[in-house]
Design a protein around this motif. Structure first.
Motif, PDB file in Angstrom:
ATOM      1  N   LYS A   1     -47.735   7.241 -57.881  1.00  0.00           N
ATOM      2  CA  LYS A   1     -47.726   5.868 -58.383  1.00  0.00           C
ATOM      3  C   LYS A   1     -46.329   5.263 -58.260  1.00  0.00           C
ATOM      4  CE  LYS A   1     -50.340   3.914 -62.004  1.00  0.00           C
ATOM      5  NZ  LYS A   1     -50.810   3.972 -63.389  1.00  0.00           N
ATOM      6  N   LYS A   2     -45.304   6.069 -58.561  1.00  0.00           N
ATOM      7  CA  LYS A   2     -43.917   5.602 -58.490  1.00  0.00           C
ATOM      8  C   LYS A   2     -43.503   5.338 -57.037  1.00  0.00           C
ATOM      9  CE  LYS A   2     -39.533   6.332 -60.675  1.00  0.00           C
ATOM     10  NZ  LYS A   2     -38.822   7.050 -61.692  1.00  0.00           N
ATOM     11  N   THR A   3     -43.896   6.227 -56.111  1.00  0.00           N
ATOM     12  CA  THR A   3     -43.539   6.009 -54.702  1.00  0.00           C
ATOM     13  C   THR A   3     -44.243   4.772 -54.158  1.00  0.00           C
ATOM     14  OG1 THR A   3     -45.205   7.580 -53.925  1.00  0.00           O
ATOM     15  CG2 THR A   3     -42.976   8.425 -54.196  1.00  0.00           C
ATOM     16  N   ASN A   4     -45.489   4.539 -54.554  1.00  0.00           N
ATOM     17  CA  ASN A   4     -46.185   3.316 -54.137  1.00  0.00           C
ATOM     18  C   ASN A   4     -45.499   2.080 -54.698  1.00  0.00           C
ATOM     19  OD1 ASN A   4     -48.117   4.568 -52.565  1.00  0.00           O
ATOM     20  ND2 ASN A   4     -49.607   4.712 -54.227  1.00  0.00           N
ATOM     21  N   SER A   5     -44.983   2.194 -55.915  1.00  0.00           N
ATOM     22  CA  SER A   5     -44.250   1.090 -56.532  1.00  0.00           C
ATOM     23  C   SER A   5     -42.982   0.775 -55.727  1.00  0.00           C
ATOM     24  CB  SER A   5     -43.899   1.459 -57.970  1.00  0.00           C
ATOM     25  OG  SER A   5     -43.059   0.491 -58.530  1.00  0.00           O
ATOM     26  N   PHE A   6     -42.268   1.825 -55.293  1.00  0.00           N
ATOM     27  CA  PHE A   6     -41.074   1.628 -54.463  1.00  0.00           C
ATOM     28  C   PHE A   6     -41.437   0.938 -53.150  1.00  0.00           C
ATOM     29  CE2 PHE A   6     -38.824   5.416 -56.580  1.00  0.00           C
ATOM     30  CZ  PHE A   6     -38.074   4.582 -57.392  1.00  0.00           C
ATOM     31  N   LEU A   7     -42.520   1.382 -52.498  1.00  0.00           N
ATOM     32  CA  LEU A   7     -42.950   0.770 -51.234  1.00  0.00           C
ATOM     33  C   LEU A   7     -43.308  -0.694 -51.429  1.00  0.00           C
ATOM     34  CD1 LEU A   7     -45.150   3.557 -49.597  1.00  0.00           C
ATOM     35  CD2 LEU A   7     -42.907   2.762 -48.845  1.00  0.00           C
ATOM     36  N   ASN A   8     -44.032  -1.001 -52.480  1.00  0.00           N
ATOM     37  CA  ASN A   8     -44.385  -2.397 -52.761  1.00  0.00           C
ATOM     38  C   ASN A   8     -43.141  -3.244 -52.979  1.00  0.00           C
ATOM     39  OD1 ASN A   8     -47.140  -1.942 -52.559  1.00  0.00           O
ATOM     40  ND2 ASN A   8     -47.376  -1.532 -54.746  1.00  0.00           N
ATOM     41  N   GLU A   9     -42.194  -2.701 -53.716  1.00  0.00           N
ATOM     42  CA  GLU A   9     -40.951  -3.438 -53.973  1.00  0.00           C
ATOM     43  C   GLU A   9     -40.184  -3.702 -52.679  1.00  0.00           C
ATOM     44  OE1 GLU A   9     -36.989  -3.252 -56.801  1.00  0.00           O
ATOM     45  OE2 GLU A   9     -38.552  -1.738 -57.030  1.00  0.00           O
ATOM     46  N   LEU A  10     -40.083  -2.688 -51.821  1.00  0.00           N
ATOM     47  CA  LEU A  10     -39.396  -2.871 -50.539  1.00  0.00           C
ATOM     48  C   LEU A  10     -40.107  -3.905 -49.670  1.00  0.00           C
ATOM     49  CD1 LEU A  10     -38.454   0.806 -49.592  1.00  0.00           C
ATOM     50  CD2 LEU A  10     -36.897  -1.027 -50.302  1.00  0.00           C
ATOM     51  N   ASN A  11     -41.416  -3.847 -49.627  1.00  0.00           N
ATOM     52  CA  ASN A  11     -42.168  -4.798 -48.797  1.00  0.00           C
ATOM     53  C   ASN A  11     -42.069  -6.222 -49.316  1.00  0.00           C
ATOM     54  OD1 ASN A  11     -43.213  -3.286 -46.546  1.00  0.00           O
ATOM     55  ND2 ASN A  11     -44.480  -2.187 -48.021  1.00  0.00           N
ATOM     56  N   LYS A  12     -41.816  -6.406 -50.611  1.00  0.00           N
ATOM     57  CA  LYS A  12     -41.639  -7.748 -51.177  1.00  0.00           C
ATOM     58  C   LYS A  12     -40.273  -8.343 -50.837  1.00  0.00           C
ATOM     59  CE  LYS A  12     -44.809  -7.199 -55.045  1.00  0.00           C
ATOM     60  NZ  LYS A  12     -44.926  -7.045 -56.504  1.00  0.00           N
ATOM     61  N   LEU A  13     -39.326  -7.509 -50.407  1.00  0.00           N
ATOM     62  CA  LEU A  13     -37.972  -7.995 -50.090  1.00  0.00           C
ATOM     63  C   LEU A  13     -37.920  -8.813 -48.807  1.00  0.00           C
ATOM     64  CD1 LEU A  13     -35.819  -4.822 -50.901  1.00  0.00           C
ATOM     65  CD2 LEU A  13     -36.030  -6.916 -52.262  1.00  0.00           C
ATOM     66  N   LYS A  14     -38.983  -8.836 -48.028  1.00  0.00           N
ATOM     67  CA  LYS A  14     -38.932  -9.466 -46.709  1.00  0.00           C
ATOM     68  C   LYS A  14     -39.337 -10.941 -46.691  1.00  0.00           C
ATOM     69  CE  LYS A  14     -43.426  -7.843 -45.084  1.00  0.00           C
ATOM     70  NZ  LYS A  14     -44.111  -7.104 -44.084  1.00  0.00           N
ATOM     71  N   LYS A  15     -39.161 -11.637 -47.771  1.00  0.00           N
ATOM     72  CA  LYS A  15     -39.514 -13.050 -47.819  1.00  0.00           C
ATOM     73  C   LYS A  15     -38.315 -13.907 -47.433  1.00  0.00           C
ATOM     74  CE  LYS A  15     -43.165 -12.409 -51.139  1.00  0.00           C
ATOM     75  NZ  LYS A  15     -43.658 -12.611 -52.468  1.00  0.00           N
ATOM     76  N   ASN A  16     -38.504 -14.776 -46.432  1.00  0.00           N
ATOM     77  CA  ASN A  16     -37.497 -15.756 -46.001  1.00  0.00           C
ATOM     78  C   ASN A  16     -36.162 -15.130 -45.622  1.00  0.00           C
ATOM     79  OD1 ASN A  16     -39.293 -17.938 -46.499  1.00  0.00           O
ATOM     80  ND2 ASN A  16     -38.818 -17.755 -48.678  1.00  0.00           N
ATOM     81  N   ASN A  17     -36.210 -14.003 -44.903  1.00  0.00           N
ATOM     82  CA  ASN A  17     -34.976 -13.385 -44.425  1.00  0.00           C
ATOM     83  C   ASN A  17     -35.252 -12.632 -43.121  1.00  0.00           C
ATOM     84  OD1 ASN A  17     -35.951 -10.720 -45.131  1.00  0.00           O
ATOM     85  ND2 ASN A  17     -35.399 -11.155 -47.246  1.00  0.00           N
ATOM     86  N   PHE A  18     -34.263 -11.906 -42.659  1.00  0.00           N
ATOM     87  CA  PHE A  18     -34.355 -11.212 -41.374  1.00  0.00           C
ATOM     88  C   PHE A  18     -35.507 -10.211 -41.331  1.00  0.00           C
ATOM     89  CE2 PHE A  18     -33.024  -7.787 -38.468  1.00  0.00           C
ATOM     90  CZ  PHE A  18     -32.993  -8.524 -37.295  1.00  0.00           C
ATOM     91  N   LEU A  19     -35.800  -9.568 -42.437  1.00  0.00           N
ATOM     92  CA  LEU A  19     -36.893  -8.588 -42.468  1.00  0.00           C
ATOM     93  C   LEU A  19     -38.225  -9.233 -42.102  1.00  0.00           C
ATOM     94  CD1 LEU A  19     -36.041  -6.536 -45.683  1.00  0.00           C
ATOM     95  CD2 LEU A  19     -35.214  -6.235 -43.358  1.00  0.00           C
ATOM     96  N   CYS A  20     -38.371 -10.494 -42.455  1.00  0.00           N
ATOM     97  CA  CYS A  20     -39.578 -11.244 -42.114  1.00  0.00           C
ATOM     98  C   CYS A  20     -39.632 -11.515 -40.605  1.00  0.00           C
ATOM     99  CB  CYS A  20     -39.602 -12.555 -42.896  1.00  0.00           C
ATOM    100  SG  CYS A  20     -41.084 -13.521 -42.660  1.00  0.00           S
ATOM    101  N   ILE A  21     -38.485 -11.778 -40.011  1.00  0.00           N
ATOM    102  CA  ILE A  21     -38.424 -12.074 -38.571  1.00  0.00           C
ATOM    103  C   ILE A  21     -38.874 -10.875 -37.737  1.00  0.00           C
ATOM    104  CG2 ILE A  21     -36.850 -12.573 -36.638  1.00  0.00           C
ATOM    105  CD1 ILE A  21     -35.239 -14.296 -38.642  1.00  0.00           C
TER     106      ILE A  21
END
Length: 146
Positions: free
Chosen positions: A3-23
């Protein structure tokens, strides 16, 4: 722990809004329970190819740095006062060993050394056939925020 590792993955995937990760359309897909291994993937499209039709080396470097720094971030996040620190890549060395034109690119980052201020990380970049495209080593600096 899953559950904790899935939480980390979700958090990382949310970081890609309106920045280079999104590109580059990065998606974090796996983190080991001991937080020493992180895998992400990106689709290869025309926008990230060089003028000769092959994947641009800068994209490989950017993917490696992103996954390597994210792995360092996850490792300090589990510590008590993680919000008081920033992660910066201070050195990166990449060997491009194979070319690629299309498909999915994966980056597998692994922490080799985790000190209080320095993390040494290796990143292997490969395609869906597990052919090694690039190998990267990087040094991340963990700095106290002023």
């Amino acid at each position: 722990m899953k559950k904790k590792t899935n939480s980390f993955l979700n958090e990382l995937n949310k970081l890609k809004k309106n920045n280079f990760l999104c590109i580059i359309n990065i998606r974090f897909i796996f983190i080991s329970e001991n937080k020493k291994l992180l895998i992400a993937k990106i689709p290869i499209n025309k926008k990230i190819l060089n003028p000769f039709g092959y994947l641009h080396g800068g994209v490989t470097n950017s993917l490696s740095e992103t996954v390597g720094c994210s792995l360092s971030f996850i490792n300090i996040k589990s510590e008590k006062n993680y919000k008081k620190f920033n992660i910066f890549n201070i050195e990166i060395s990449t060997n491009h060993v194979h070319h690629i034109k299309n498909g999915i690119l994966f980056a597998k980052a692994e922490i080799l050394h985790k000190g209080k201020t320095i993390h040494l990380v290796k990143v292997k970049v490969f395609n869906e056939k597990k052919i090694l495209i690039s190998f990267c080593k990087m040094t991340n600096l963990v700095l106290y925020k002023n």
